[in-house]
Design an enzyme around this catalytic site. Structure first.
Site, mmCIF file in Angstrom:
data_model
loop_
_atom_site.group_PDB
_atom_site.id
_atom_site.type_symbol
_atom_site.label_atom_id
_atom_site.label_comp_id
_atom_site.label_asym_id
_atom_site.label_seq_id
_atom_site.Cartn_x
_atom_site.Cartn_y
_atom_site.Cartn_z
ATOM 1 N N SER A 42 86.812 7.333 -79.725
ATOM 2 C CA SER A 42 86.260 6.081 -80.225
ATOM 3 C C SER A 42 84.893 6.376 -80.802
ATOM 4 C CB SER A 42 86.120 5.088 -79.065
ATOM 5 O OG SER A 42 85.327 3.980 -79.427
ATOM 6 N N TYR B 122 83.810 2.813 -70.378
ATOM 7 C CA TYR B 122 84.480 3.135 -71.639
ATOM 8 C C TYR B 122 83.709 4.213 -72.398
ATOM 9 C CZ TYR B 122 87.130 2.331 -75.937
ATOM 10 O OH TYR B 122 87.942 2.490 -77.034
#
Length: 187
Positions: A143, A156
């Site tokens: 990401s 995350y």
């Protein structure tokens, strides 16, 4: 580029980016192992659709990626039902947001388990299969949060930074084996 006779496993492929990747690989001729959660009838329609739309074999395994033994079982089931594992796309991911001081421990553990530990366990289990064939592709979906931080996303961001580090280590270790390891950072 034809992927005829190649087998691809895409985690988190019953929706979103993972499903898009599975469709693109099937369109190039790869047999597909789907993994993810959702309505059983909808997943069966997806699986059957790969066979009718692309003429490839489609399979599904609902392994829970938060459980290391399930991840290993997923790799084994892919090889057993489709004959090999040539392409592994570690895509599955979950998210939870809260300030660090308020982040629930169980949510931290779940995000790390799915977003980082599952990538490790799948990669570890896939490498020997790919080494036997002298060819493989491991693609980790990280990401933009693997490159930069964002408030309230401690687990995350930590997991996606970890995915990039793991990718680099595996790429170095496998550099002369015919197996490539890369990461993609959407966002």
């Amino acid at each position: 580029m034809s992927l005829k006779s190649k087998v691809a496993l895409i985690t988190g492929s019953t929706s979103g980016i993972g499903l898009g990747i599975a469709r693109a690989l099937a369109a190039q001729g790869a047999d597909i192992m789907l993994n993810g959660f959702g309505d059983a009838a909808a997943i069966e329609r997806l699986r059957a659709g790969f066979e009718t739309e692309h003429g490839v074999r489609g399979r599904y395994c609902g392994a829970d990626l938060g459980i290391p033994a399930d991840v290993t079982r997923l790799i084994g089931e892919t090889e057993q039902s489709l004959g090999s594992l040539d392409i592994l796309v570690n895509n599955a991911g979950i998210q939870f947001t809260a300030p660090v001081a308020e982040f629930p421990d169980e949510r931290w553990d779940a995000v790390i388990a799915i977003n980082l530990s599952a990538v490790f366990h799948a990669t570890k289990a896939a490498i020997p299969l790919m080494q036997r064939r002298g060819w493989g592709r491991i693609i980790n979906i990280a990401s933009a949060h693997g490159l930069v931080a964002s408030a309230q996303k401690a687990a995350y961001v930590a997991a996606k930074h970890g995915v990039l580090g793991l990718t680099k280590v595996a790429a170095i270790e496998l550099a002369n084996s015919g197996i490539t390891v890369n990461a993609i950072c959407p966002g």
